[in-house]
Design a protein around this motif. Structure first.
Motif, PDB file in Angstrom:
ATOM      1  N   ARG A 168      51.215   1.962 -74.303  1.00 36.44           N
ATOM      2  CA  ARG A 168      52.545   1.349 -74.280  1.00 36.44           C
ATOM      3  C   ARG A 168      52.532  -0.007 -74.959  1.00 36.44           C
ATOM      4  O   ARG A 168      51.562  -0.746 -74.873  1.00 36.44           O
ATOM      5  N   SER A 169      53.637  -0.315 -75.602  1.00 40.20           N
ATOM      6  CA  SER A 169      53.765  -1.645 -76.189  1.00 40.20           C
ATOM      7  C   SER A 169      54.118  -2.626 -75.078  1.00 40.20           C
ATOM      8  O   SER A 169      54.725  -2.245 -74.083  1.00 40.20           O
ATOM      9  N   PRO A 170      53.745  -3.885 -75.231  1.00 37.12           N
ATOM     10  CA  PRO A 170      54.062  -4.854 -74.179  1.00 37.12           C
ATOM     11  C   PRO A 170      55.569  -4.993 -74.028  1.00 37.12           C
ATOM     12  O   PRO A 170      56.323  -4.849 -74.992  1.00 37.12           O
ATOM     13  N   SER A 171      55.996  -5.267 -72.816  1.00 44.74           N
ATOM     14  CA  SER A 171      57.430  -5.380 -72.568  1.00 44.74           C
ATOM     15  C   SER A 171      57.993  -6.592 -73.285  1.00 44.74           C
ATOM     16  O   SER A 171      57.336  -7.630 -73.368  1.00 44.74           O
ATOM     17  N   LEU A 224      71.299  -2.294 -74.011  1.00 45.75           N
ATOM     18  CA  LEU A 224      70.294  -2.389 -72.941  1.00 45.75           C
ATOM     19  C   LEU A 224      69.656  -1.034 -72.654  1.00 45.75           C
ATOM     20  O   LEU A 224      68.538  -0.964 -72.154  1.00 45.75           O
ATOM     21  N   PHE A 225      70.387   0.017 -72.941  1.00 43.09           N
ATOM     22  CA  PHE A 225      69.908   1.355 -72.602  1.00 43.09           C
ATOM     23  C   PHE A 225      69.370   2.111 -73.817  1.00 43.09           C
ATOM     24  O   PHE A 225      68.995   3.272 -73.701  1.00 43.09           O
ATOM     25  N   ALA A 226      69.296   1.432 -74.955  1.00 42.25           N
ATOM     26  CA  ALA A 226      68.742   2.052 -76.161  1.00 42.25           C
ATOM     27  C   ALA A 226      67.253   2.310 -75.945  1.00 42.25           C
ATOM     28  O   ALA A 226      66.526   1.446 -75.459  1.00 42.25           O
ATOM     29  N   GLY A 227      66.801   3.509 -76.247  1.00 41.96           N
ATOM     30  CA  GLY A 227      65.391   3.857 -76.082  1.00 41.96           C
ATOM     31  C   GLY A 227      64.953   3.961 -74.639  1.00 41.96           C
ATOM     32  O   GLY A 227      63.785   3.755 -74.312  1.00 41.96           O
ATOM     33  N   TRP A 228      65.902   4.271 -73.762  1.00 38.37           N
ATOM     34  CA  TRP A 228      65.646   4.308 -72.312  1.00 38.37           C
ATOM     35  C   TRP A 228      64.459   5.192 -71.947  1.00 38.37           C
ATOM     36  O   TRP A 228      63.626   4.817 -71.116  1.00 38.37           O
ATOM     37  N   ASP A 229      64.367   6.355 -72.572  1.00 40.28           N
ATOM     38  CA  ASP A 229      63.299   7.307 -72.218  1.00 40.28           C
ATOM     39  C   ASP A 229      61.899   6.761 -72.508  1.00 40.28           C
ATOM     40  O   ASP A 229      60.941   7.144 -71.849  1.00 40.28           O
ATOM     41  N   GLY A 230      61.784   5.866 -73.460  1.00 40.39           N
ATOM     42  CA  GLY A 230      60.477   5.327 -73.814  1.00 40.39           C
ATOM     43  C   GLY A 230      60.078   4.076 -73.040  1.00 40.39           C
ATOM     44  O   GLY A 230      59.015   3.519 -73.271  1.00 40.39           O
ATOM     45  N   LEU A 231      60.951   3.627 -72.137  1.00 34.75           N
ATOM     46  CA  LEU A 231      60.673   2.399 -71.397  1.00 34.75           C
ATOM     47  C   LEU A 231      59.841   2.671 -70.145  1.00 34.75           C
ATOM     48  O   LEU A 231      59.969   3.726 -69.528  1.00 34.75           O
ATOM     49  N   SER A 232      59.061   1.693 -69.787  1.00 31.70           N
ATOM     50  CA  SER A 232      58.290   1.800 -68.548  1.00 31.70           C
ATOM     51  C   SER A 232      59.237   1.564 -67.370  1.00 31.70           C
ATOM     52  O   SER A 232      60.332   1.011 -67.538  1.00 31.70           O
ATOM     53  N   PRO A 233      58.835   1.962 -66.169  1.00 29.97           N
ATOM     54  CA  PRO A 233      59.679   1.712 -65.000  1.00 29.97           C
ATOM     55  C   PRO A 233      60.012   0.230 -64.810  1.00 29.97           C
ATOM     56  O   PRO A 233      61.130  -0.112 -64.423  1.00 29.97           O
ATOM     57  N   VAL A 234      59.081  -0.641 -65.116  1.00 28.17           N
ATOM     58  CA  VAL A 234      59.333  -2.082 -64.979  1.00 28.17           C
ATOM     59  C   VAL A 234      60.397  -2.535 -65.982  1.00 28.17           C
ATOM     60  O   VAL A 234      61.300  -3.303 -65.640  1.00 28.17           O
ATOM     61  N   GLN A 235      60.288  -2.057 -67.213  1.00 30.70           N
ATOM     62  CA  GLN A 235      61.279  -2.409 -68.232  1.00 30.70           C
ATOM     63  C   GLN A 235      62.649  -1.863 -67.863  1.00 30.70           C
ATOM     64  O   GLN A 235      63.660  -2.542 -68.046  1.00 30.70           O
ATOM     65  N   ARG A 236      62.698  -0.666 -67.343  1.00 29.51           N
ATOM     66  CA  ARG A 236      63.984  -0.088 -66.911  1.00 29.51           C
ATOM     67  C   ARG A 236      64.601  -0.923 -65.800  1.00 29.51           C
ATOM     68  O   ARG A 236      65.798  -1.195 -65.798  1.00 29.51           O
TER      69      ARG A 236
END
Length: 77
Positions: free
Chosen positions: A2-5, A20-32
């Motif tokens: 994963r890339s750093p948040s 804010l929701f662009a690329g949602w599926d690729g985000l970590s739970p913390v980023q979400r």
């Protein structure tokens, strides 16, 4: 891997809520979670602004109505 948040400041630079929701599926739970928290802050701020505007309008309306009623009361005496 994963890339750093991204830093929180860069999220606040996102103009629209959809961004804010662009690329949602690729985000970590913390980023979400961060993005949802920022979205919640924005929604609450907009709601507070709308309520403030509504209350100011009602206050102006009450002041106008109060001024209109005062002369009638004085004339009625």
């Amino acid at each position: 891997m994963r890339s750093p948040s991204p830093p929180q400041a860069s999220l606040e630079d996102v103009e629209d809520d959809a961004g804010l929701f662009a690329g949602w599926d690729g985000l970590s739970p913390v980023q979400r979670k961060r993005r949802l928290a920022l979205y919640q802050q924005r929604v609450l701020a907009r709601s507070a602004e709308q309520e403030k505007a509504w209350l100011q309008a009602r206050m102006r309306e009450c002041l106008v109505n109060d001024k209109d009623e005062q002369p009638r009361t004085a004339r009625g005496l």
